[in-house]
Write a protein that holds these residues in place. Sequence first.
Motif, short mmCIF file in Angstrom:
data_model
loop_
_atom_site.label_atom_id
_atom_site.label_comp_id
_atom_site.label_asym_id
_atom_site.label_seq_id
_atom_site.Cartn_x
_atom_site.Cartn_y
_atom_site.Cartn_z
N GLN A 1 -4.47 -5.18 16.56
CA GLN A 1 -3.78 -5.49 15.31
C GLN A 1 -3.83 -4.23 14.44
N THR A 2 -2.70 -3.62 14.18
CA THR A 2 -2.68 -2.34 13.48
C THR A 2 -1.49 -2.28 12.52
N GLY A 3 -1.74 -1.82 11.30
CA GLY A 3 -0.67 -1.67 10.33
C GLY A 3 -0.76 -0.33 9.63
N LEU A 4 0.33 0.42 9.64
CA LEU A 4 0.35 1.76 9.06
C LEU A 4 1.27 1.80 7.84
N ALA A 5 0.78 2.43 6.77
CA ALA A 5 1.52 2.56 5.51
C ALA A 5 1.80 4.03 5.25
N ASP A 6 3.08 4.38 5.19
CA ASP A 6 3.51 5.75 4.95
C ASP A 6 3.60 5.99 3.45
N ILE A 7 2.61 6.68 2.89
CA ILE A 7 2.56 6.90 1.45
C ILE A 7 3.67 7.83 0.98
N GLU A 8 4.13 8.70 1.85
CA GLU A 8 5.15 9.68 1.47
C GLU A 8 6.51 9.05 1.24
N SER A 9 6.90 8.10 2.08
CA SER A 9 8.26 7.56 1.96
C SER A 9 8.34 6.03 1.99
N GLY A 10 7.18 5.33 2.03
CA GLY A 10 7.18 3.89 1.83
C GLY A 10 7.44 3.03 3.05
N TYR A 11 7.43 3.60 4.24
CA TYR A 11 7.66 2.81 5.45
C TYR A 11 6.36 2.13 5.93
N SER A 12 6.53 1.01 6.61
CA SER A 12 5.43 0.33 7.28
C SER A 12 5.75 0.18 8.75
N VAL A 13 4.73 0.35 9.60
CA VAL A 13 4.83 0.07 11.02
C VAL A 13 3.65 -0.81 11.38
N VAL A 14 3.90 -2.01 11.89
CA VAL A 14 2.81 -2.91 12.23
C VAL A 14 2.91 -3.38 13.68
N TYR A 15 1.73 -3.58 14.26
CA TYR A 15 1.61 -4.11 15.61
C TYR A 15 0.67 -5.32 15.58
N LEU A 16 1.06 -6.40 16.24
CA LEU A 16 0.16 -7.51 16.55
C LEU A 16 0.11 -7.59 18.07
N ILE B 1 0.84 -1.20 0.00
CA ILE B 1 0.00 0.00 0.00
C ILE B 1 0.87 1.25 0.00
N ALA B 2 1.91 1.25 0.84
CA ALA B 2 2.79 2.42 0.95
C ALA B 2 3.49 2.73 -0.37
N GLN B 3 3.75 1.72 -1.15
CA GLN B 3 4.45 1.89 -2.43
C GLN B 3 3.51 2.26 -3.58
N GLY B 4 2.23 2.47 -3.27
CA GLY B 4 1.28 2.89 -4.29
C GLY B 4 0.82 1.79 -5.22
N LYS B 5 0.90 0.53 -4.77
CA LYS B 5 0.60 -0.59 -5.65
C LYS B 5 -0.86 -1.06 -5.60
N ALA B 6 -1.64 -0.54 -4.65
CA ALA B 6 -3.08 -0.82 -4.68
C ALA B 6 -3.67 -0.10 -5.89
N GLY B 7 -4.95 -0.33 -6.17
CA GLY B 7 -5.57 0.32 -7.31
C GLY B 7 -5.63 1.83 -7.17
N LYS B 8 -5.65 2.53 -8.30
CA LYS B 8 -5.71 3.99 -8.27
C LYS B 8 -6.92 4.49 -7.49
N SER B 9 -8.03 3.76 -7.62
CA SER B 9 -9.25 4.17 -6.93
C SER B 9 -9.11 4.07 -5.41
N PHE B 10 -8.25 3.19 -4.95
CA PHE B 10 -8.02 3.05 -3.50
C PHE B 10 -7.50 4.36 -2.94
N TYR B 11 -6.49 4.91 -3.56
CA TYR B 11 -5.88 6.16 -3.08
C TYR B 11 -6.80 7.36 -3.36
N ALA B 12 -7.48 7.34 -4.50
CA ALA B 12 -8.36 8.45 -4.84
C ALA B 12 -9.51 8.57 -3.84
N GLU B 13 -10.10 7.43 -3.48
CA GLU B 13 -11.22 7.46 -2.54
C GLU B 13 -10.76 7.86 -1.14
N LEU B 14 -9.60 7.39 -0.74
CA LEU B 14 -9.10 7.75 0.59
C LEU B 14 -8.71 9.22 0.66
#
Length: 405
Positions: free
Chosen positions: A360-375, A300-313
Amino acid sequence: MKKSILATILLATTIGSITSASAADEVPLSKFYEGYTVAEIPADGFQQWPYYTYASAHIEQFLRYGVHKLPASVNPVKVERVGGFEVSPELRKDLIDTQVKAFVVMKDGKVLAEHFDNGFKPGMLNNLQSAAKSYVGVLLSHAVDSGKVSLNKKAKTYLPELEGSIIGEATISEMATMNSGIEPLSDYHTPGSNGYEWEKEIGLQNAGEPIGHLNAIKAAKATPYERGTNWDYTDQNSDTLALIIAKVEGKPFEQLLAELHNSYGGNNEIQIAKTSDGTTSPSYGINTSAYDYALFTNYIAQGKAGKSFYAELKDSSNDVLNVTPSIKDVFAAASPTTYDMQSYTMEAENIIYSHGSFGQTGLADIESGYSVVYLSDWYTNTDVPSLQKQLINAVDIINELRAQQ
């Protein structure tokens, strides 16, 4: 004990620490660090703390209808521990205090920091609970981008069986924003309640006869709120979207999940819960490893989901989370937050994230591509102070990493 996420948040924001203290007094925190076997866990209690500390990592042993086991990617991303972010004593204490058993900071398969606790290790699977809903959002975006689904069409357009039901009249967009017109789930432990009856269909209750996954969706009752005025968070929205996506793609949802897992290079098996109809329930039922969850959020952070995913968000004009009293304040701990495509967005921070029961939480940094996840394994579905601490710490970590670039 599992409760409705909505009811728990409202309760916690009202009486806060009193709720936490009374629950902790009932079962000592030391129980979190004890081991359990399946035989020691009541069939109707595996979602209750402290048993959930075992069940969350072995949930396929408890689900009524079992799971689909899906393979690792044929081209798994090489995950490397490279360091680069130091987990401070203060952060480590926060992770321990909030019962985090897996914490990973990752970019492009490189692990910058991690924390594993309570016997949980890389490669072990854990149930994502509602953090799984973002997988639905990503796959929905693929179907929208290909023209197979229109966000403005009603659910009954794709599933004629929903004709005459409340959710059948909802648009795809309304389901994606938790604004379909149906009531939120509540009371998962009393037979006959909407939460309990729903959980019979998705494998989380082992007593009572199911009526069928699709029938349970059709039977969902109306929310007391007018559409567009309240965030009515409920699993039926997610599972309905999954059924629609599967139909328009001409493939079972578990196959679509397997293909997605393959595309982001998952290293381990991934699982998804079966329902009483033999379909699947991605509203809660995806089990994955911490590294693979980080790889998904990297996707998600790398922009690989569909264009509509980012547009809607990015377009918050139809958001209902941020107009819902009390709820919006909980999620705004780190930054004002909106909800669409089954995912949360901190637009000012350029961060998209998922959140599920028990931490359970996962964060995707769209600006620089980092992920932070918690289980995690909180004592209850949503512990508001722990959630807010997760979000604030994650944003601080991402900002620190951005500054290092």
